[in-house]
Write a protein that holds these residues in place. Structure first.
Motif, PDB file in Angstrom:
ATOM      1  N   ARG A   1       0.821  -1.214   0.000  1.00 41.89           N
ATOM      2  CA  ARG A   1       0.000   0.000   0.000  1.00 41.89           C
ATOM      3  C   ARG A   1       0.857   1.266   0.000  1.00 41.89           C
ATOM      4  NH1 ARG A   1      -3.749  -1.482  -2.556  1.00 41.89           N
ATOM      5  NH2 ARG A   1      -4.928   0.390  -1.979  1.00 41.89           N
ATOM      6  N   VAL A   2       2.020   1.208   0.631  1.00 39.78           N
ATOM      7  CA  VAL A   2       2.934   2.350   0.598  1.00 39.78           C
ATOM      8  C   VAL A   2       3.518   2.516  -0.807  1.00 39.78           C
ATOM      9  CG1 VAL A   2       5.198   3.144   1.377  1.00 39.78           C
ATOM     10  CG2 VAL A   2       3.504   2.393   3.050  1.00 39.78           C
TER      11      VAL A   2
ATOM     12  N   GLY B   1       2.811  -2.775  -5.750  1.00 38.68           N
ATOM     13  CA  GLY B   1       2.335  -1.413  -5.583  1.00 38.68           C
ATOM     14  C   GLY B   1       2.520  -0.586  -6.842  1.00 38.68           C
ATOM     15  N   VAL B   2       3.705  -0.697  -7.466  1.00 44.59           N
ATOM     16  CA  VAL B   2       3.978   0.023  -8.708  1.00 44.59           C
ATOM     17  C   VAL B   2       3.044  -0.452  -9.816  1.00 44.59           C
ATOM     18  CG1 VAL B   2       5.702   0.479 -10.492  1.00 44.59           C
ATOM     19  CG2 VAL B   2       6.386   0.415  -8.081  1.00 44.59           C
ATOM     20  N   HIS B   3       2.892  -1.760  -9.932  1.00 46.65           N
ATOM     21  CA  HIS B   3       2.058  -2.369 -10.965  1.00 46.65           C
ATOM     22  C   HIS B   3       0.607  -1.879 -10.853  1.00 46.65           C
ATOM     23  CE1 HIS B   3       1.325  -6.420 -13.274  1.00 46.65           C
ATOM     24  NE2 HIS B   3       0.753  -5.392 -13.880  1.00 46.65           N
ATOM     25  N   GLU B   4       0.089  -1.894  -9.650  1.00 46.08           N
ATOM     26  CA  GLU B   4      -1.294  -1.463  -9.438  1.00 46.08           C
ATOM     27  C   GLU B   4      -1.489  -0.002  -9.848  1.00 46.08           C
ATOM     28  OE1 GLU B   4      -4.396  -1.124  -5.681  1.00 46.08           O
ATOM     29  OE2 GLU B   4      -2.997  -2.808  -5.770  1.00 46.08           O
ATOM     30  N   LYS B   5      -0.513   0.832  -9.508  1.00 43.08           N
ATOM     31  CA  LYS B   5      -0.613   2.250  -9.861  1.00 43.08           C
ATOM     32  C   LYS B   5      -0.504   2.441 -11.370  1.00 43.08           C
ATOM     33  CE  LYS B   5      -1.240   6.430  -8.421  1.00 43.08           C
ATOM     34  NZ  LYS B   5      -2.480   6.790  -7.703  1.00 43.08           N
ATOM     35  N   VAL B   6       0.306   1.630 -12.037  1.00 39.59           N
ATOM     36  CA  VAL B   6       0.432   1.698 -13.492  1.00 39.59           C
ATOM     37  C   VAL B   6      -0.916   1.409 -14.155  1.00 39.59           C
ATOM     38  CG1 VAL B   6       1.374   0.457 -15.491  1.00 39.59           C
ATOM     39  CG2 VAL B   6       2.894   1.219 -13.670  1.00 39.59           C
TER      40      VAL B   6
ATOM     41  N   LEU C   1      -5.155  -3.323 -22.353  1.00 43.20           N
ATOM     42  CA  LEU C   1      -5.446  -3.001 -20.954  1.00 43.20           C
ATOM     43  C   LEU C   1      -5.886  -4.251 -20.195  1.00 43.20           C
ATOM     44  CD1 LEU C   1      -5.760  -0.866 -18.733  1.00 43.20           C
ATOM     45  CD2 LEU C   1      -8.108  -0.482 -19.541  1.00 43.20           C
ATOM     46  N   GLY C   2      -6.657  -5.102 -20.848  1.00 42.25           N
ATOM     47  CA  GLY C   2      -7.086  -6.347 -20.209  1.00 42.25           C
ATOM     48  C   GLY C   2      -5.925  -7.251 -19.864  1.00 42.25           C
ATOM     49  N   GLU C   3      -4.918  -7.285 -20.726  1.00 41.19           N
ATOM     50  CA  GLU C   3      -3.726  -8.080 -20.444  1.00 41.19           C
ATOM     51  C   GLU C   3      -2.972  -7.524 -19.237  1.00 41.19           C
ATOM     52  OE1 GLU C   3      -1.145 -11.201 -20.757  1.00 41.19           O
ATOM     53  OE2 GLU C   3      -3.024 -10.885 -21.849  1.00 41.19           O
ATOM     54  N   MET C   4      -2.919  -6.201 -19.125  1.00 43.60           N
ATOM     55  CA  MET C   4      -2.294  -5.575 -17.962  1.00 43.60           C
ATOM     56  C   MET C   4      -3.045  -5.945 -16.691  1.00 43.60           C
ATOM     57  SD  MET C   4      -1.580  -1.805 -19.636  1.00 43.60           S
ATOM     58  CE  MET C   4      -1.170  -1.038 -18.063  1.00 43.60           C
TER      59      MET C   4
ATOM     60  N   ALA D   1      -0.166 -11.299 -10.247  1.00 47.57           N
ATOM     61  CA  ALA D   1       0.925 -10.891  -9.354  1.00 47.57           C
ATOM     62  C   ALA D   1       0.423 -10.693  -7.930  1.00 47.57           C
ATOM     63  CB  ALA D   1       1.551  -9.594  -9.876  1.00 47.57           C
ATOM     64  N   ARG D   2      -0.748 -10.109  -7.779  1.00 42.12           N
ATOM     65  CA  ARG D   2      -1.310  -9.872  -6.447  1.00 42.12           C
ATOM     66  C   ARG D   2      -1.598 -11.192  -5.737  1.00 42.12           C
ATOM     67  NH1 ARG D   2      -5.635  -5.834  -7.226  1.00 42.12           N
ATOM     68  NH2 ARG D   2      -6.846  -7.587  -8.009  1.00 42.12           N
TER      69      ARG D   2
END
Length: 415
Positions: A85-86, A264-269, A297-300, A307-308
């Motif tokens: 989350r950070v 965290g980076v992936h989710e923000k991307v 976008l669906g693949e992302m 990953a989560r």
């Protein structure tokens, strides 16, 4: 302040205390970290110190430390929540948090009761940060190639050598140094020993903070040790067991920590890209209306969800005391790989807009690159996973070392 609840797919791993910690982390990240991101990006030559103070005050550096030593006693799922989350707000801040947690894990698993009573309450109070100093200028992450030496001199050890790429080097009050204590020719499994070296020790020199491609504000510096003397009571683990200290800490803590930063980076991307595509007008609608764009976008989104699940499943197994070395390794390997691929897709979907210095995507793209080398490159992870595929018998640290106290399902209450 509103926060985003944990996704339903994570509920099997979470107790009500985890959910409360999730909301706490979101609130702290929005209030205390987000306002500092621009400062960190525009002053990349500076070490960020305010963020570590925020974590220290909340006791987050002791999230896995048992309550008897002043810690939270919350376990690895809780640790992953905090870092994830950070890092969603600032990967550099997530890196600051995770870097100290690795040597804390080493002390928990290999320190004596006396050592734990001395060091861990200081970590829990936030008066002491630790770093782990394994990587060297010439050997890189090849632990067997360590050239730093520690020679016994009565009740002391004299340490000489250099370490580099040390997370939180400029914040730590003590460094977990892995040094060679055997004569040439002894295999690494019996040649290395771990020591806690306080930053005030005579002969210890800390080089200036060096700018990196990403994680601006995060200190990853160099230590030079010139006949630094430390007492034998600062030795962590038995003489000759330094490789075990380093490897177990890397697998049980380092891999999962980096998976959480990548997450965290992936989710923000994905969040940033979806918002951009919905708001970008094109041909009487928006870019998000077009099938070819939705496909990418669906693949992302697919990679993000995978990953989560990998990240939280692996640490959940650790909290339950189940064998999970391969899962922890895989969570780091694929977490980084998926995150970098999504960051590149996002750059392409944004076009020139993604390159703007005042737009967050370029920062996310740079930060995503920084989780590859630490705790073993992709090649290292795949070689270790090959052991599992071949049914070979390398050391399983999740079986040998007992799990830390954790908020597990045995103490679950309605969320």
């Amino acid at each position: 302040m509103p926060t985003t609840p944990p996704p339903p797919a994570l509920q099997p791993y979470l107790t009500s205390r985890h959910t409360a910690l999730w909301h706490e982390a979101d609130t702290v990240a929005a209030k205390d970290i987000a306002p500092r991101v621009l400062r960190m990006e525009t002053a990349p030559h500076n070490v960020e110190r305010h963020v570590s103070g925020t974590f220290a005050k909340r006791g987050w550096f002791a999230v896995t430390v048992p309550e008897e030593f002043g810690g939270m006693g919350a376990g690895h799922v809780a640790k992953t929540i905090l870092i994830h989350r950070v890092a969603l707000v600032s990967a550099a801040a997530g890196a600051i948090l995770q870097a100290t947690l690795i040597p804390v894990g080493a002390l928990l698993n290999w320190g004596t009761d006396t050592q734990k009573k001395h060091w861990l309450p200081q970590v829990a109070k936030g008066t002491l940060l630790l770093s782990i100093a394994t990587t060297e200028p010439a050997a890189g992450g090849h632990i067997g190639g360590i050239e730093t030496t520690a020679d016994r001199c009565g009740d002391e050890w004299v340490i000489t050598g250099s370490k580099t790429h040390i997370g939180n080097a400029h914040l730590a009050g003590a460094h977990l140094v892995i040094a060679r204590t055997a004569k040439p020719g002894v295999p690494p499994s019996g040649a290395l020993t771990a020591f806690l070296v306080e930053s005030h020790r005579k002969g210890l020199k800390l080089a200036g903070h060096q700018l990196k491609v990403g994680l601006h504000g995060f200190s990853a510096g160099r230590l030079d040790l010139d006949q630094v003397r430390v007492p034998d009571e600062n030795r962590i683990g038995e003489v000759g067991r330094g490789l075990d200290v380093a490897m177990s800490s890397s697998i049980l803590y380092g891999r999962a920590n980096l998976a959480a930063v990548s997450l965290g980076v992936h989710e923000k991307v994905v969040e940033t890209t979806a918002s951009f595509l919905k708001g970008r007008p094109r041909y009487g609608g928006s870019l998000s209306d077009h099938p070819v764009v939705r496909d990418r976008l669906g693949e992302m989104e697919s990679r993000l969800r995978a990953a989560r699940n990998l990240a939280y499943h692996a640490v959940y197994l650790r909290d339950l005391g189940l064998s999970c070395d391969a899962e922890l390794i895989n969570s780091k390997h694929l977490g980084h790989s998926y995150g970098v691929r999504s960051a590149q897709e996002a750059m392409e979907l944004h076009g020139a807009h993604g390159l703007s210095a005042d737009y967050p995507l370029q920062r996310l793209w740079r930060d995503a690159q920084c989780t590859y080398p630490p705790a073993g490159t992709g090649e290292v992870q795949r070689i270790q996973l090959a052991h599992a595929a071949l049914d070979e018998e390398p050391i399983q640290w999740s079986e040998r070392l007992p799990p830390e106290p954790a908020w597990t399902a045995t103490s679950r209450s309605p969320a």
